[in-house]
Design a protein around this motif. Sequence first.
Motif, mmCIF file in Angstrom:
data_model
loop_
_atom_site.group_PDB
_atom_site.id
_atom_site.type_symbol
_atom_site.label_atom_id
_atom_site.label_comp_id
_atom_site.label_asym_id
_atom_site.label_seq_id
_atom_site.Cartn_x
_atom_site.Cartn_y
_atom_site.Cartn_z
ATOM 1 N N TYR A 1 0.824 -1.200 0.000
ATOM 2 C CA TYR A 1 0.000 0.000 0.000
ATOM 3 C C TYR A 1 0.861 1.255 0.000
ATOM 4 C CZ TYR A 1 -3.824 3.137 1.466
ATOM 5 O OH TYR A 1 -4.744 4.137 1.542
ATOM 6 N N TYR A 2 2.102 1.144 0.498
ATOM 7 C CA TYR A 2 2.994 2.300 0.632
ATOM 8 C C TYR A 2 4.088 2.308 -0.427
ATOM 9 C CZ TYR A 2 0.443 2.231 4.958
ATOM 10 O OH TYR A 2 -0.580 2.201 5.867
ATOM 11 N N ALA A 3 3.878 1.559 -1.502
ATOM 12 C CA ALA A 3 4.861 1.512 -2.592
ATOM 13 C C ALA A 3 4.692 2.742 -3.477
ATOM 14 C CB ALA A 3 4.690 0.226 -3.397
ATOM 15 N N ASP A 4 5.017 3.899 -2.900
ATOM 16 C CA ASP A 4 4.910 5.162 -3.623
ATOM 17 C C ASP A 4 6.304 5.766 -3.788
ATOM 18 O OD1 ASP A 4 5.562 6.158 -1.106
ATOM 19 O OD2 ASP A 4 3.524 6.845 -0.654
ATOM 20 N N ILE A 5 6.362 7.012 -4.217
ATOM 21 C CA ILE A 5 7.638 7.657 -4.521
ATOM 22 C C ILE A 5 8.563 7.723 -3.310
ATOM 23 C CG2 ILE A 5 6.743 9.971 -4.053
ATOM 24 C CD1 ILE A 5 9.361 8.897 -6.718
ATOM 25 N N HIS A 6 8.004 7.612 -2.099
ATOM 26 C CA HIS A 6 8.810 7.712 -0.880
ATOM 27 C C HIS A 6 9.442 6.379 -0.464
ATOM 28 C CE1 HIS A 6 7.150 11.702 -0.466
ATOM 29 N NE2 HIS A 6 5.929 11.202 -0.498
ATOM 30 N N PHE A 7 8.993 5.278 -1.055
ATOM 31 C CA PHE A 7 9.467 3.950 -0.645
ATOM 32 C C PHE A 7 10.959 3.816 -0.944
ATOM 33 C CE2 PHE A 7 9.694 -0.691 -0.636
ATOM 34 C CZ PHE A 7 8.814 -1.012 0.378
ATOM 35 N N PRO A 8 11.706 3.084 -0.097
ATOM 36 C CA PRO A 8 13.156 2.962 -0.319
ATOM 37 C C PRO A 8 13.489 2.238 -1.626
ATOM 38 C CG PRO A 8 12.560 2.264 1.905
ATOM 39 C CD PRO A 8 11.283 2.410 1.147
ATOM 40 N N PRO A 9 14.604 2.558 -2.254
ATOM 41 C CA PRO A 9 15.091 1.773 -3.391
ATOM 42 C C PRO A 9 15.161 0.293 -2.996
ATOM 43 C CG PRO A 9 16.421 3.741 -3.101
ATOM 44 C CD PRO A 9 15.520 3.662 -1.903
ATOM 45 N N SER A 10 14.762 -0.574 -3.919
ATOM 46 C CA SER A 10 14.615 -1.990 -3.541
ATOM 47 C C SER A 10 15.149 -2.922 -4.614
ATOM 48 C CB SER A 10 13.138 -2.315 -3.287
ATOM 49 O OG SER A 10 12.628 -1.552 -2.210
ATOM 50 N N PHE A 11 15.825 -3.970 -4.157
ATOM 51 C CA PHE A 11 16.241 -5.069 -5.020
ATOM 52 C C PHE A 11 15.302 -6.220 -4.724
ATOM 53 C CE2 PHE A 11 18.710 -8.605 -6.615
ATOM 54 C CZ PHE A 11 19.325 -8.083 -7.752
ATOM 55 N N ILE A 12 14.499 -6.598 -5.703
ATOM 56 C CA ILE A 12 13.442 -7.594 -5.517
ATOM 57 C C ILE A 12 13.864 -8.892 -6.192
ATOM 58 C CG2 ILE A 12 11.014 -8.126 -5.961
ATOM 59 C CD1 ILE A 12 10.638 -5.017 -6.243
ATOM 60 N N ILE A 13 13.847 -9.977 -5.430
ATOM 61 C CA ILE A 13 14.251 -11.279 -5.946
ATOM 62 C C ILE A 13 13.047 -12.215 -5.929
ATOM 63 C CG2 ILE A 13 15.801 -13.254 -5.646
ATOM 64 C CD1 ILE A 13 17.689 -11.336 -4.118
ATOM 65 N N GLY A 14 12.696 -12.741 -7.085
ATOM 66 C CA GLY A 14 11.638 -13.730 -7.193
ATOM 67 C C GLY A 14 12.208 -15.058 -7.655
ATOM 68 N N SER A 15 11.366 -16.081 -7.665
ATOM 69 C CA SER A 15 11.795 -17.407 -8.126
ATOM 70 C C SER A 15 10.773 -17.957 -9.117
ATOM 71 C CB SER A 15 11.935 -18.369 -6.944
ATOM 72 O OG SER A 15 13.027 -17.992 -6.123
ATOM 73 N N LYS A 16 11.282 -18.510 -10.194
ATOM 74 C CA LYS A 16 10.463 -18.865 -11.350
ATOM 75 C C LYS A 16 9.342 -19.836 -11.019
ATOM 76 C CE LYS A 16 11.067 -20.111 -16.222
ATOM 77 N NZ LYS A 16 12.069 -20.490 -17.257
ATOM 78 N N LYS A 17 9.581 -20.822 -10.152
ATOM 79 C CA LYS A 17 8.584 -21.845 -9.852
ATOM 80 C C LYS A 17 7.807 -21.551 -8.565
ATOM 81 C CE LYS A 17 11.237 -25.479 -12.178
ATOM 82 N NZ LYS A 17 11.940 -26.792 -12.003
ATOM 83 N N ASP A 18 7.999 -20.377 -8.016
ATOM 84 C CA ASP A 18 7.345 -19.995 -6.768
ATOM 85 C C ASP A 18 5.920 -19.522 -7.061
ATOM 86 O OD1 ASP A 18 6.663 -19.098 -4.254
ATOM 87 O OD2 ASP A 18 8.059 -17.395 -4.260
ATOM 88 N N LEU A 19 4.940 -20.136 -6.417
ATOM 89 C CA LEU A 19 3.551 -19.723 -6.632
ATOM 90 C C LEU A 19 3.267 -18.334 -6.065
ATOM 91 C CD1 LEU A 19 1.700 -23.099 -5.915
ATOM 92 C CD2 LEU A 19 2.126 -22.013 -8.137
ATOM 93 N N LEU A 20 4.163 -17.822 -5.235
ATOM 94 C CA LEU A 20 4.028 -16.460 -4.732
ATOM 95 C C LEU A 20 4.772 -15.441 -5.600
ATOM 96 C CD1 LEU A 20 4.281 -16.849 -0.853
ATOM 97 C CD2 LEU A 20 2.313 -16.041 -2.158
ATOM 98 N N LEU A 21 5.285 -15.875 -6.743
ATOM 99 C CA LEU A 21 6.008 -14.978 -7.636
ATOM 100 C C LEU A 21 5.193 -13.735 -8.006
ATOM 101 C CD1 LEU A 21 8.498 -14.358 -9.373
ATOM 102 C CD2 LEU A 21 7.503 -15.790 -11.176
ATOM 103 N N PRO A 22 3.865 -13.834 -8.200
ATOM 104 C CA PRO A 22 3.092 -12.619 -8.531
ATOM 105 C C PRO A 22 3.239 -11.494 -7.511
ATOM 106 C CG PRO A 22 1.775 -14.563 -8.990
ATOM 107 C CD PRO A 22 3.019 -15.044 -8.293
ATOM 108 N N GLU A 23 3.534 -11.828 -6.251
ATOM 109 C CA GLU A 23 3.731 -10.787 -5.251
ATOM 110 C C GLU A 23 4.980 -9.959 -5.560
ATOM 111 O OE1 GLU A 23 1.959 -9.900 -2.034
ATOM 112 O OE2 GLU A 23 0.607 -10.504 -3.639
#
Length: 312
Positions: free
Chosen positions: A231-253
């Motif tokens: 909900y707070y992923a706006d211009i103020h949110f910290p720079p982020s390195f996001i790591i997902g996994s190809k077979k992870d069912l939570l990948l959409p998050e």
Amino acid sequence: MQSREKKIDSLRREYNFSELGLYLVLYKRYSGLQIDKGIRYSPKGKRTYLDIVCEKDRPDKKRPLLIYIHGGGWVSGLRTARLYYCENWTKQGYVCANIGYDYANDAKHPEHLRQIFKGIEWVLDHADVYGIDTERIVVAGESAGAYFAAFVGAVTTHRALYEQFGITFKYKESFQANACVLISGIYDPARSLKTEFKDIGGFVEALCGLTPEELQSELGADKRSFLAPAYYADIHFPPSFIIGSKKDLLLPESEALHSALNMAGVKNRYFLCSGINGVHAGGLLCQVGAGKKAVQQAQCFVLEVLRDKEHK
């Protein structure tokens, strides 16, 4: 109520057993490190302990701080099983604080956040002891730990949340998460219920004390903002390195957070693990395959962010 607690306890045993086996296989001891384990950062709570990992021979120059928060679906997770990941970052020039918190049988949201901030407070109180540069701070975690890491980033950039969540934190006016490293996280628990991730309904129920049906029926803007760092992923949110996994069912998050930060104009990068690291939280396996590349790229991203900060 009793059946809910029994279900959560069953999940805790199952997942902690699996973690222990994985830890025994993956753990790598690095030389030249000082590891202060099991520091009690608060007398309240069953698991309010943290570990500090730093160089034995500390240079005069202060080091940036990596705060790591373990995952486990809010119901499990072995704090010390993340030490090998913290040690990897320490060898790259960081002091690492590996912070534990109570499982959901013993605490409900946002009590976990209150505990984590109390742990951060302890670390900042001892910054001089460990040679920490309190102007350079990274917050990281995997799965439920990435949820908390993202929320730490959200709170520090939306300071009204300190009061909303009842967080008492002596450094709230000065503390800032300069960057986040988020591995296979859940960033909107209500949205995650739409996935087919194993036991997701039980995990979310444990976090907030509502069944999936109750959460969906009561869900509105206020409830979502209370539960979702996304909900707070706006211009103020910290720079982020996001790591997902190809077979992870939570990948959409992970994909949704990456998209939201792009739309908000926030500096971020997205890394997709595959192969042996293609499973949920595979990016935590930093010794092998894509996980090794993921941690290296995360460290390069964070270094870039911290350098940008110095030049402003």
